[in-house]
Design a protein around this motif. Structure first.
Motif, PDB file in Angstrom:
ATOM      1  N   LEU A 148      -8.215  -5.627   1.921  1.00 14.71           N
ATOM      2  CA  LEU A 148      -7.690  -4.457   1.281  1.00 14.71           C
ATOM      3  C   LEU A 148      -8.115  -3.174   1.791  1.00 14.71           C
ATOM      4  N   GLN A 149      -7.410  -2.370   2.167  1.00 15.24           N
ATOM      5  CA  GLN A 149      -7.945  -1.124   2.880  1.00 15.24           C
ATOM      6  C   GLN A 149      -7.537   0.116   1.913  1.00 15.24           C
ATOM      7  N   ILE A 150      -8.592   1.075   1.741  1.00 11.63           N
ATOM      8  CA  ILE A 150      -8.388   2.038   0.508  1.00 11.63           C
ATOM      9  C   ILE A 150      -7.180   2.859   1.011  1.00 11.63           C
ATOM     10  N   LYS A 151      -7.220   3.396   2.452  1.00 13.55           N
ATOM     11  CA  LYS A 151      -6.268   4.353   2.773  1.00 13.55           C
ATOM     12  C   LYS A 151      -4.898   3.836   2.567  1.00 13.55           C
ATOM     13  N   ASP A 152      -4.597   2.451   2.808  1.00 16.17           N
ATOM     14  CA  ASP A 152      -3.448   1.823   2.742  1.00 16.17           C
ATOM     15  C   ASP A 152      -3.027   1.940   1.207  1.00 16.17           C
TER      16      ASP A 152
ATOM     17  N   ALA B 299      -1.838   5.126   0.291  1.00 17.48           N
ATOM     18  CA  ALA B 299      -0.453   5.433   0.922  1.00 17.48           C
ATOM     19  C   ALA B 299       0.571   4.977   0.215  1.00 17.48           C
ATOM     20  N   LYS B 300       0.276   3.549  -0.323  1.00 18.29           N
ATOM     21  CA  LYS B 300       1.414   2.890  -1.042  1.00 18.29           C
ATOM     22  C   LYS B 300       1.482   3.416  -2.588  1.00 18.29           C
ATOM     23  N   ASP B 301       0.378   4.028  -3.088  1.00 15.84           N
ATOM     24  CA  ASP B 301       0.524   4.356  -4.475  1.00 15.84           C
ATOM     25  C   ASP B 301      -0.229   5.726  -4.732  1.00 15.84           C
TER      26      ASP B 301
ATOM     27  N   THR C 202      -7.720  -3.611  -7.104  1.00 13.30           N
ATOM     28  CA  THR C 202      -6.217  -3.479  -7.537  1.00 13.30           C
ATOM     29  C   THR C 202      -6.156  -3.850  -9.148  1.00 13.30           C
ATOM     30  N   GLN C 203      -4.777  -3.663  -9.461  1.00 10.97           N
ATOM     31  CA  GLN C 203      -4.539  -3.663 -11.044  1.00 10.97           C
ATOM     32  C   GLN C 203      -4.880  -5.128 -11.532  1.00 10.97           C
ATOM     33  N   THR C 204      -4.583  -6.089 -10.435  1.00 14.01           N
ATOM     34  CA  THR C 204      -4.773  -7.337 -10.805  1.00 14.01           C
ATOM     35  C   THR C 204      -6.500  -7.863 -11.095  1.00 14.01           C
TER      36      THR C 204
END
Length: 131
Positions: free
Chosen positions: A53-57, A60-62, A90-92
């Motif tokens: 998991l990359q924070i910047k990604d 960018a997605k959300d 993540t939400q999960t």
């Protein structure tokens, strides 16, 4: 003489634990690492969130990630920001963390604390003094 005192203390603590800890949560009979909800959380994190998991990604997605994973709480000294958006979550993961809390009886203990019940079996006072 000290051994006898420790044995008595152990018996008293065991009785207090039986008397005051909620049965439904059974934290006294199951370790955290044996809890199925905790094991599910660990499996989820180890499956990729820990390393992939990359924070910047995620931002960018959300673009609303900050709003989803942060809360501002009012305090007498001013607002306090809790920002988890810049953490590998993540939400999960958040849902699984809440499942672990429920499995461990956190809601019941919180309710008991605010009701003024004795929740700390190592102390002999009611209510708790740190709300």
């Amino acid at each position: 003489m000290m051994i006898g005192l420790f044995l008595q203390l152990g018996a008293v603590l065991a009785e207090l634990r039986r008397k005051y800890l909620p049965r439904s949560s059974s934290p006294s009979t199951m370790t955290l690492t044996a809890d199925a909800a905790f094991q599910k959380l660990v499996a989820h994190v180890e499956a990729g969130e820990k390393t992939q998991l990359q924070i910047k990604d995620e931002f960018a997605k959300d673009p609303a990630r900050f709003d989803k994973f942060s809360r501002t709480l009012p305090t007498p000294s001013g607002p306090m920001l809790f920002d988890f958006s810049k953490h590998r979550i993540t939400q999960t993961t958040l849902d699984l963390l809440i499942d672990v809390a429920r499995s461990r009886g956190v809601e019941q203990m919180r309710t008991a604390m605010f009701a003024g019940d004795k929740i700390n079996f190592t102390e002999v006072r009611v209510p708790v003094l740190f709300i």
